[in-house]
Scaffold this motif. Structure first.
Motif, PDB file in Angstrom:
ATOM      1  N   GLY A 161      -9.189   4.828  -5.793  1.00  0.00           N
ATOM      2  CA  GLY A 161      -9.493   5.560  -4.567  1.00  0.00           C
ATOM      3  C   GLY A 161      -9.500   7.057  -4.784  1.00  0.00           C
ATOM      4  O   GLY A 161     -10.376   7.780  -4.272  1.00  0.00           O
ATOM      5  N   LEU A 162      -8.515   7.576  -5.520  1.00  0.00           N
ATOM      6  CA  LEU A 162      -8.496   9.001  -5.836  1.00  0.00           C
ATOM      7  C   LEU A 162      -9.706   9.386  -6.687  1.00  0.00           C
ATOM      8  O   LEU A 162     -10.312  10.452  -6.480  1.00  0.00           O
ATOM      9  N   ARG A 163     -10.047   8.535  -7.622  1.00  0.00           N
ATOM     10  CA  ARG A 163     -11.216   8.790  -8.479  1.00  0.00           C
ATOM     11  C   ARG A 163     -12.484   8.897  -7.647  1.00  0.00           C
ATOM     12  O   ARG A 163     -13.292   9.825  -7.820  1.00  0.00           O
ATOM     13  N   GLU A 164     -12.663   7.945  -6.733  1.00  0.00           N
ATOM     14  CA  GLU A 164     -13.861   7.959  -5.879  1.00  0.00           C
ATOM     15  C   GLU A 164     -13.880   9.195  -4.981  1.00  0.00           C
ATOM     16  O   GLU A 164     -14.927   9.816  -4.774  1.00  0.00           O
ATOM     17  N   ALA A 165     -12.705   9.570  -4.447  1.00  0.00           N
ATOM     18  CA  ALA A 165     -12.628  10.755  -3.595  1.00  0.00           C
ATOM     19  C   ALA A 165     -12.967  12.017  -4.387  1.00  0.00           C
ATOM     20  O   ALA A 165     -13.662  12.913  -3.880  1.00  0.00           O
ATOM     21  N   CYS A 166     -12.496  12.092  -5.628  1.00  0.00           N
ATOM     22  CA  CYS A 166     -12.828  13.247  -6.465  1.00  0.00           C
ATOM     23  C   CYS A 166     -14.336  13.352  -6.674  1.00  0.00           C
ATOM     24  O   CYS A 166     -14.928  14.435  -6.535  1.00  0.00           O
ATOM     25  N   LEU A 167     -14.961  12.233  -7.015  1.00  0.00           N
ATOM     26  CA  LEU A 167     -16.407  12.249  -7.233  1.00  0.00           C
ATOM     27  C   LEU A 167     -17.157  12.637  -5.962  1.00  0.00           C
ATOM     28  O   LEU A 167     -18.135  13.398  -6.013  1.00  0.00           O
ATOM     29  N   ALA A 168     -16.687  12.143  -4.827  1.00  0.00           N
ATOM     30  CA  ALA A 168     -17.341  12.469  -3.552  1.00  0.00           C
ATOM     31  C   ALA A 168     -17.230  13.952  -3.221  1.00  0.00           C
ATOM     32  O   ALA A 168     -18.105  14.505  -2.535  1.00  0.00           O
ATOM     33  N   GLN A 169     -16.161  14.606  -3.695  1.00  0.00           N
ATOM     34  CA  GLN A 169     -15.972  16.035  -3.426  1.00  0.00           C
ATOM     35  C   GLN A 169     -16.636  16.918  -4.476  1.00  0.00           C
ATOM     36  O   GLN A 169     -16.522  18.141  -4.418  1.00  0.00           O
ATOM     37  N   GLY A 170     -17.293  16.310  -5.451  1.00  0.00           N
ATOM     38  CA  GLY A 170     -18.035  17.091  -6.435  1.00  0.00           C
ATOM     39  C   GLY A 170     -17.317  17.351  -7.736  1.00  0.00           C
ATOM     40  O   GLY A 170     -17.798  18.146  -8.564  1.00  0.00           O
ATOM     41  N   VAL A 171     -16.186  16.680  -7.970  1.00  0.00           N
ATOM     42  CA  VAL A 171     -15.504  16.807  -9.259  1.00  0.00           C
ATOM     43  C   VAL A 171     -16.356  16.135 -10.337  1.00  0.00           C
ATOM     44  O   VAL A 171     -16.858  15.026 -10.144  1.00  0.00           O
ATOM     45  N   ARG A 172     -16.519  16.809 -11.461  1.00  0.00           N
ATOM     46  CA  ARG A 172     -17.202  16.200 -12.601  1.00  0.00           C
ATOM     47  C   ARG A 172     -16.179  15.410 -13.420  1.00  0.00           C
ATOM     48  O   ARG A 172     -15.068  15.870 -13.615  1.00  0.00           O
ATOM     49  N   LEU A 173     -16.568  14.233 -13.881  1.00  0.00           N
ATOM     50  CA  LEU A 173     -15.646  13.340 -14.568  1.00  0.00           C
ATOM     51  C   LEU A 173     -16.226  12.891 -15.898  1.00  0.00           C
ATOM     52  O   LEU A 173     -17.377  12.445 -15.963  1.00  0.00           O
ATOM     53  N   ALA A 174     -15.431  13.017 -16.949  1.00  0.00           N
ATOM     54  CA  ALA A 174     -15.796  12.489 -18.263  1.00  0.00           C
ATOM     55  C   ALA A 174     -14.664  11.593 -18.731  1.00  0.00           C
ATOM     56  O   ALA A 174     -13.527  12.051 -18.896  1.00  0.00           O
ATOM     57  N   GLU A 175     -14.957  10.303 -18.929  1.00  0.00           N
ATOM     58  CA  GLU A 175     -13.966   9.374 -19.456  1.00  0.00           C
ATOM     59  C   GLU A 175     -14.266   9.099 -20.926  1.00  0.00           C
ATOM     60  O   GLU A 175     -15.296   9.518 -21.455  1.00  0.00           O
ATOM     61  N   HIS A 176     -13.310   8.422 -21.588  1.00  0.00           N
ATOM     62  CA  HIS A 176     -13.402   8.216 -23.041  1.00  0.00           C
ATOM     63  C   HIS A 176     -13.645   9.539 -23.765  1.00  0.00           C
ATOM     64  O   HIS A 176     -14.424   9.621 -24.718  1.00  0.00           O
ATOM     65  N   THR A 177     -12.964  10.575 -23.294  1.00  0.00           N
ATOM     66  CA  THR A 177     -13.112  11.926 -23.835  1.00  0.00           C
ATOM     67  C   THR A 177     -11.727  12.496 -24.105  1.00  0.00           C
ATOM     68  O   THR A 177     -11.057  12.998 -23.189  1.00  0.00           O
TER      69      THR A 177
END
Length: 475
Positions: free
Chosen positions: A209-225
């Motif tokens: 849920g926090l991950r989805e909220a971050c993406l909705a607010q415009g946070v850029r996300l890189a996993e496996h990094t």
């Protein structure tokens, strides 16, 4: 003379039989709704704020940074997937305490415990409000927690805890054996303490849920990094190195739990402690009623090496704790999350606590690493002239406190003193652990002494010495 045939004695289930089909994975993460991983970072980039770590602390930091400054360019990088480590593996107990419980806070910061309690309560309320604001459905419910005692000295400790709670305005109700039966019925436990201001939640759904909220607010996300290095100069931006690209950031927030610290100063402030848990197959309502567990509250026992238990949405019981394992040299590795001897011990202890459920098989068995400090609760600070901030060391009771840690990171990076940054627990770092082999030997001696205290109710000279130094160790 007639010989009466002897009735065969039923064979007690072997714990290993009940673990035979347990998935070696966290129950919370073993679901089809787990989001697909975001792409790894493969091209150099720059940002206003880089957040390193995709657990609760990092996700809260990114989300709250966007709320404070909607136009801020925030990049969150995670070495695996969000919630893969401690945030997706814990029991889902959410405490209002910032200090690993009232007793720990009152002992270490007696002059500030009133402030810390008030800040913790405000953060707990804000935590719940933010879940509602961002539409995060993680099953958060203030169902309360019952701490149970199996020995006279544990019962005395619960009475002391109830008195301490009353002095500090914290709600707590002491339960005798009859009253405890309304919460849980076990031959082991005869006294309880009900704390209503605890919540339970689904750890993985909180992460997602926090991950989805971050993406909705415009946070850029890189996993496996994975961030492999952090470099700074006297002035200017901070540079992060990853296997395939570099990040240039005006500010950096470190939320890396126990993983290899990017700041050398943090190398002795925490140790990895592996905690383990089991989850049963779903139970019928009648079987749960047979152990008197009709409510949705969580349960912990009052030992130094304590267990924790709770129900899931589909009527399973999660049972974990007790064995807190420190690997020599502060090693961390994925294979350490599986420890068959601990799983067998937990299964046997579960049957001892709930004899009517001794035949119930377990569906999942896993471990996770806790970032423990010498004072059992979070610490925070800055480096590189205020351009790098961090909050770490939540020590297993930090689900709620991670949000507070995120606010503290952002306050520190802004260079703005606030009420959140005022307490000594923020201004002063924990006492560091000694180097090896002294560290390992000291931890093992402490575990043996804690086990003896659980068995006999007496605190030996070693534990009293640690008390005097303000140090210690528990699960």
């Amino acid at each position: 003379m007639t010989t009466v045939p002897r009735r065969p004695v039923p064979r007690r289930p072997d714990p290993r039989d009940r673990l035979g089909h347990a998935a070696p994975a966290p129950y919370w993460l073993d679901r089809p709704e787990r989001p697909r991983a975001a792409p790894r970072l493969t091209a150099d980039t720059s940002c206003d704020l880089a957040v390193v770590g995709g657990g609760y602390t990092g996700l809260w930091t990114a989300l709250l940074a966007k709320r404070r400054h909607p136009h801020l360019d925030v990049l969150l990088v995670e070495q695996s997937t969000c919630g893969h480590a401690a945030s997706g593996r814990n029991g889902g107990f959410c405490s209002p305490s910032l200090t690993h419980g009232l007793a720990n806070g009152a002992d270490r910061w007696p002059a500030e415990i009133g402030l810390l309690q008030r800040l913790g309560a405000a953060n707990f309320t804000a935590f719940q409000e933010d879940l509602e604001t961002y539409g995060i459905d993680c099953g958060f419910a203030r169902t309360g927690k019952v701490t149970v005692a199996a020995t006279p000295w544990q019962a005395t400790a619960l009475r002391d805890a109830a008195a301490l709670a009353r002095r500090h305005g914290e709600k707590a109700t002491l339960l005798d054996r009859r009253e405890l039966g309304a919460y849980v019925d076990s031959p082991l436990w005869h006294t309880g303490l009900f704390s209503p201001d605890y919540a339970l939640l689904d750890p993985a759904r909180l992460v997602w849920g926090l991950r989805e909220a971050c993406l909705a607010q415009g946070v850029r996300l890189a996993e496996h990094t994975e961030v492999t290095a952090l470099t700074t100069r006297p002035t200017g931006p901070v540079r992060l190195r990853t296997p395939y690209a570099a990040v240039t950031a005006r500010r950096v927030a470190l939320a890396t739990n126990i993983h290899r610290p990017l700041l050398r100063r943090l190398s002795l402030t925490m140790i990895p402690v592996y905690d383990y848990a089991l989850v049963t197959e779903p139970l019928t309502d009648s079987r749960l009623a047979g152990i008197g567990w009709s409510g949705d509250h969580g349960i912990t026992d009052a030992g130094n090496q304590f267990h924790y238990a709770r129900k899931t949405d589909d009527n399973r019981i999660l049972w974990g704790g007790y064995d807190a394992i420190y690997p020599y040299g502060s090693r961390t590795a994925e294979h350490l999350t599986q420890r068959p001897e601990t799983f067998e011990l937990l299964a046997a202890q579960f049957a001892e606590a709930f004899p009517s459920l001794e035949d119930v098989p377990f569906s999942h068995a896993w471990g996770g690493v806790i970032d423990s400090t010498t004072r059992f609760c979070m610490f925070a600070g800055t480096a590189s002239r205020g351009r790098v901030g961090y909050a770490l060391g939540f020590t297993g009771l930090g689900v709620g406190a991670t949000r507070y840690g995120a606010e503290v990171i952002l306050d520190l990076l802004a260079g703005r003193p606030t009420e959140r940054t005022r307490p000594a627990m923020i201004r002063r770092p924990p006492v560091p652990f000694p180097p090896e082999p002294v560290r390992y030997l000291g931890i093992q001696a402490t575990r043996r002494s804690l086990a003896r205290e659980d068995a006999h109710g007496r605190r030996d000279r070693w534990l009293r010495t640690l008390d005097g130094l303000g140090l210690g160790f528990d699960s």
